[in-house]
Design a protein around this motif. Structure first.
Motif, PDB file in Angstrom:
ATOM      1  N   VAL A 252       0.835  -1.205   0.000  1.00  0.00           N
ATOM      2  CA  VAL A 252       0.000   0.000   0.000  1.00  0.00           C
ATOM      3  C   VAL A 252       0.872   1.258   0.000  1.00  0.00           C
ATOM      4  O   VAL A 252       0.558   2.240  -0.683  1.00  0.00           O
ATOM      5  CB  VAL A 252      -0.981  -0.021   1.194  1.00  0.00           C
ATOM      6  CG1 VAL A 252      -1.668   1.316   1.377  1.00  0.00           C
ATOM      7  CG2 VAL A 252      -2.012  -1.122   0.997  1.00  0.00           C
ATOM      8  N   PHE A 253       1.999   1.231   0.743  1.00  0.00           N
ATOM      9  CA  PHE A 253       2.925   2.371   0.726  1.00  0.00           C
ATOM     10  C   PHE A 253       3.409   2.626  -0.701  1.00  0.00           C
ATOM     11  O   PHE A 253       3.382   3.763  -1.187  1.00  0.00           O
ATOM     12  CB  PHE A 253       4.117   2.103   1.646  1.00  0.00           C
ATOM     13  CG  PHE A 253       5.201   3.136   1.542  1.00  0.00           C
ATOM     14  CD1 PHE A 253       5.083   4.355   2.192  1.00  0.00           C
ATOM     15  CD2 PHE A 253       6.339   2.893   0.793  1.00  0.00           C
ATOM     16  CE1 PHE A 253       6.080   5.316   2.096  1.00  0.00           C
ATOM     17  CE2 PHE A 253       7.340   3.843   0.683  1.00  0.00           C
ATOM     18  CZ  PHE A 253       7.210   5.056   1.339  1.00  0.00           C
ATOM     19  N   GLY A 254       3.865   1.570  -1.377  1.00  0.00           N
ATOM     20  CA  GLY A 254       4.371   1.730  -2.733  1.00  0.00           C
ATOM     21  C   GLY A 254       3.309   2.208  -3.692  1.00  0.00           C
ATOM     22  O   GLY A 254       3.530   3.141  -4.474  1.00  0.00           O
ATOM     23  N   ALA A 255       2.135   1.594  -3.628  1.00  0.00           N
ATOM     24  CA  ALA A 255       1.069   1.956  -4.569  1.00  0.00           C
ATOM     25  C   ALA A 255       0.575   3.381  -4.335  1.00  0.00           C
ATOM     26  O   ALA A 255       0.405   4.151  -5.290  1.00  0.00           O
ATOM     27  CB  ALA A 255      -0.095   0.972  -4.436  1.00  0.00           C
ATOM     28  N   SER A 256       0.341   3.745  -3.073  1.00  0.00           N
ATOM     29  CA  SER A 256      -0.179   5.091  -2.816  1.00  0.00           C
ATOM     30  C   SER A 256       0.877   6.161  -3.108  1.00  0.00           C
ATOM     31  O   SER A 256       0.533   7.258  -3.571  1.00  0.00           O
ATOM     32  CB  SER A 256      -0.681   5.210  -1.374  1.00  0.00           C
ATOM     33  OG  SER A 256       0.352   4.943  -0.460  1.00  0.00           O
ATOM     34  N   GLY A 257       2.148   5.849  -2.886  1.00  0.00           N
ATOM     35  CA  GLY A 257       3.201   6.805  -3.242  1.00  0.00           C
ATOM     36  C   GLY A 257       3.286   7.028  -4.736  1.00  0.00           C
ATOM     37  O   GLY A 257       3.432   8.163  -5.209  1.00  0.00           O
ATOM     38  N   VAL A 258       3.203   5.950  -5.512  1.00  0.00           N
ATOM     39  CA  VAL A 258       3.235   6.069  -6.969  1.00  0.00           C
ATOM     40  C   VAL A 258       2.020   6.854  -7.468  1.00  0.00           C
ATOM     41  O   VAL A 258       2.135   7.718  -8.344  1.00  0.00           O
ATOM     42  CB  VAL A 258       3.302   4.667  -7.625  1.00  0.00           C
ATOM     43  CG1 VAL A 258       3.036   4.748  -9.121  1.00  0.00           C
ATOM     44  CG2 VAL A 258       4.659   4.031  -7.359  1.00  0.00           C
ATOM     45  N   ILE A 259       0.863   6.587  -6.887  1.00  0.00           N
ATOM     46  CA  ILE A 259      -0.351   7.316  -7.292  1.00  0.00           C
ATOM     47  C   ILE A 259      -0.218   8.800  -6.954  1.00  0.00           C
ATOM     48  O   ILE A 259      -0.582   9.667  -7.762  1.00  0.00           O
ATOM     49  CB  ILE A 259      -1.603   6.699  -6.634  1.00  0.00           C
ATOM     50  CG1 ILE A 259      -1.868   5.321  -7.232  1.00  0.00           C
ATOM     51  CG2 ILE A 259      -2.815   7.608  -6.801  1.00  0.00           C
ATOM     52  CD1 ILE A 259      -2.927   4.516  -6.507  1.00  0.00           C
TER      53      ILE A 259
ATOM     54  N   VAL B  57       4.143  11.320   2.846  1.00  0.00           N
ATOM     55  CA  VAL B  57       3.143  11.440   3.907  1.00  0.00           C
ATOM     56  C   VAL B  57       1.923  10.566   3.577  1.00  0.00           C
ATOM     57  O   VAL B  57       1.426   9.821   4.435  1.00  0.00           O
ATOM     58  CB  VAL B  57       2.727  12.921   4.105  1.00  0.00           C
ATOM     59  CG1 VAL B  57       1.485  13.035   4.976  1.00  0.00           C
ATOM     60  CG2 VAL B  57       3.885  13.718   4.690  1.00  0.00           C
ATOM     61  N   ILE B  58       1.448  10.654   2.360  1.00  0.00           N
ATOM     62  CA  ILE B  58       0.290   9.847   1.945  1.00  0.00           C
ATOM     63  C   ILE B  58       0.639   8.361   1.984  1.00  0.00           C
ATOM     64  O   ILE B  58      -0.133   7.539   2.491  1.00  0.00           O
ATOM     65  CB  ILE B  58      -0.187  10.280   0.543  1.00  0.00           C
ATOM     66  CG1 ILE B  58      -0.812  11.671   0.622  1.00  0.00           C
ATOM     67  CG2 ILE B  58      -1.152   9.262  -0.057  1.00  0.00           C
ATOM     68  CD1 ILE B  58      -1.091  12.305  -0.723  1.00  0.00           C
ATOM     69  N   GLY B  59       1.811   8.018   1.462  1.00  0.00           N
ATOM     70  CA  GLY B  59       2.235   6.612   1.464  1.00  0.00           C
ATOM     71  C   GLY B  59       2.340   6.032   2.860  1.00  0.00           C
ATOM     72  O   GLY B  59       1.839   4.936   3.136  1.00  0.00           O
ATOM     73  N   ILE B  60       2.977   6.762   3.762  1.00  0.00           N
ATOM     74  CA  ILE B  60       3.130   6.280   5.142  1.00  0.00           C
ATOM     75  C   ILE B  60       1.774   6.200   5.835  1.00  0.00           C
ATOM     76  O   ILE B  60       1.473   5.227   6.533  1.00  0.00           O
ATOM     77  CB  ILE B  60       4.117   7.178   5.925  1.00  0.00           C
ATOM     78  CG1 ILE B  60       5.527   6.979   5.378  1.00  0.00           C
ATOM     79  CG2 ILE B  60       4.063   6.876   7.411  1.00  0.00           C
ATOM     80  CD1 ILE B  60       6.545   7.972   5.900  1.00  0.00           C
ATOM     81  N   GLY B  61       0.936   7.209   5.636  1.00  0.00           N
ATOM     82  CA  GLY B  61      -0.383   7.205   6.276  1.00  0.00           C
ATOM     83  C   GLY B  61      -1.232   6.018   5.842  1.00  0.00           C
ATOM     84  O   GLY B  61      -1.789   5.289   6.680  1.00  0.00           O
ATOM     85  N   PHE B  62      -1.311   5.811   4.533  1.00  0.00           N
ATOM     86  CA  PHE B  62      -2.102   4.678   4.043  1.00  0.00           C
ATOM     87  C   PHE B  62      -1.466   3.337   4.430  1.00  0.00           C
ATOM     88  O   PHE B  62      -2.164   2.368   4.699  1.00  0.00           O
ATOM     89  CB  PHE B  62      -2.305   4.761   2.529  1.00  0.00           C
ATOM     90  CG  PHE B  62      -3.406   5.692   2.124  1.00  0.00           C
ATOM     91  CD1 PHE B  62      -4.711   5.475   2.541  1.00  0.00           C
ATOM     92  CD2 PHE B  62      -3.149   6.783   1.309  1.00  0.00           C
ATOM     93  CE1 PHE B  62      -5.736   6.328   2.169  1.00  0.00           C
ATOM     94  CE2 PHE B  62      -4.169   7.642   0.930  1.00  0.00           C
ATOM     95  CZ  PHE B  62      -5.463   7.418   1.353  1.00  0.00           C
ATOM     96  N   ALA B  63      -0.139   3.264   4.448  1.00  0.00           N
ATOM     97  CA  ALA B  63       0.542   2.020   4.806  1.00  0.00           C
ATOM     98  C   ALA B  63       0.256   1.639   6.262  1.00  0.00           C
ATOM     99  O   ALA B  63      -0.044   0.478   6.558  1.00  0.00           O
ATOM    100  CB  ALA B  63       2.042   2.158   4.581  1.00  0.00           C
ATOM    101  N   VAL B  64       0.339   2.615   7.157  1.00  0.00           N
ATOM    102  CA  VAL B  64       0.063   2.335   8.572  1.00  0.00           C
ATOM    103  C   VAL B  64      -1.385   1.916   8.750  1.00  0.00           C
ATOM    104  O   VAL B  64      -1.687   0.952   9.470  1.00  0.00           O
ATOM    105  CB  VAL B  64       0.406   3.578   9.440  1.00  0.00           C
ATOM    106  CG1 VAL B  64      -0.124   3.433  10.848  1.00  0.00           C
ATOM    107  CG2 VAL B  64       1.909   3.808   9.450  1.00  0.00           C
TER     108      VAL B  64
END
Length: 155
Positions: free
Chosen positions: A46-53, A66-73
Motif C-alpha cells: 500500500v505504501f508503494g502503490a499510494s506513493g506512486v499514485i 506522507v500519503i504513502g506512510i499514512g495509508f501504509a500504517v
C-alpha cells in the motif's frame, strides 16, 4: 518513484511468501501473533502503490511520502486486526479421547467396529477396534487412539 516501487515490490514478495509458506515472522519468534508478515506485506504494498499514485498526480515528494506512510500504517493496522480476529476464532485442539466412555454401535473386535462416544463433539460415531469381540450396545471405555480410530475395552 523508485523508492515506492522497490518498497512495494519487497512488500509484494513478503506478502506472497507469507501466504504461500506461512507467516514469515513466526519462524523468528517475533511476538505471539503480535506482528504478522502478511500485515507488513500489505503495508509495504500500500505504501508503494499510494506513493506512486500521489507522484502520478503531480504532488510534491513530501506529500507522496506522507500519503504513502499514512495509508501504509492504516492498511497494516486493519490487516493485523483482521488477522488477529480470525486467529481468535480458530478451533482449539480436539478433546483427549483416552478415558472417554461410549457405546458400541456395531460388533467391535480386532478387525474393527464402531463406537459412539459420550461428550465428544467432533463426530457422531468413530471407527474402533478392541482386543476381544464386543457386542453392539455394550458400554466401553477408550484405552488408546490411532488417528481417528479408537481402541476400546468393555467397562
Amino acid at each position: 518513484m523508485i523508492v515506492f516501487l522497490v518498497i512495494g515490490g519487497i512488500g509484494l514478495v513478503l506478502l506472497l511468501a507469507s501466504l504461500v509458506f506461512g507467516d514469515v515472522f513466526e519462524s523468528f519468534d517475533i511476538g505471539e501473533g503480535g506482528f504478522s508478515g502478511i500485515a507488513a506485506g500489505v503495508g509495504a504494498v500500500v505504501f508503494g502503490a499510494s506513493g506512486v499514485i500521489a507522484l502520478s498526480a503531480d504532488l510534491a515528494d513530501v506529500w507522496a511520502y506522507v500519503i504513502g506512510i499514512g495509508f501504509a500504517v492504516l492498511a497494516a493496522a486493519v490487516s493485523q486486526l483482521t488477522i488477529k480476529r480470525l486467529s481468535d476464532t480458530e478451533d482449539g485442539p480436539p478433546p483427549p479421547l483416552d478415558g472417554a466412555f461410549g457405546l458400541t454401535t456395531a460388533t467391535t473386535g480386532p478387525s474393527g467396529g464402531e463406537v459412539r462416544l459420550e461428550g465428544v463433539r467432533d463426530l457422531e460415531a468413530r471407527l474402533a477396534w478392541s482386543d476381544e469381540e464386543i457386542a453392539a450396545g455394550t458400554r466401553v471405555v477408550v484405552v488408546g487412539v490411532s488417528g481417528s480410530r479408537v481402541h476400546v475395552r468393555p467397562v
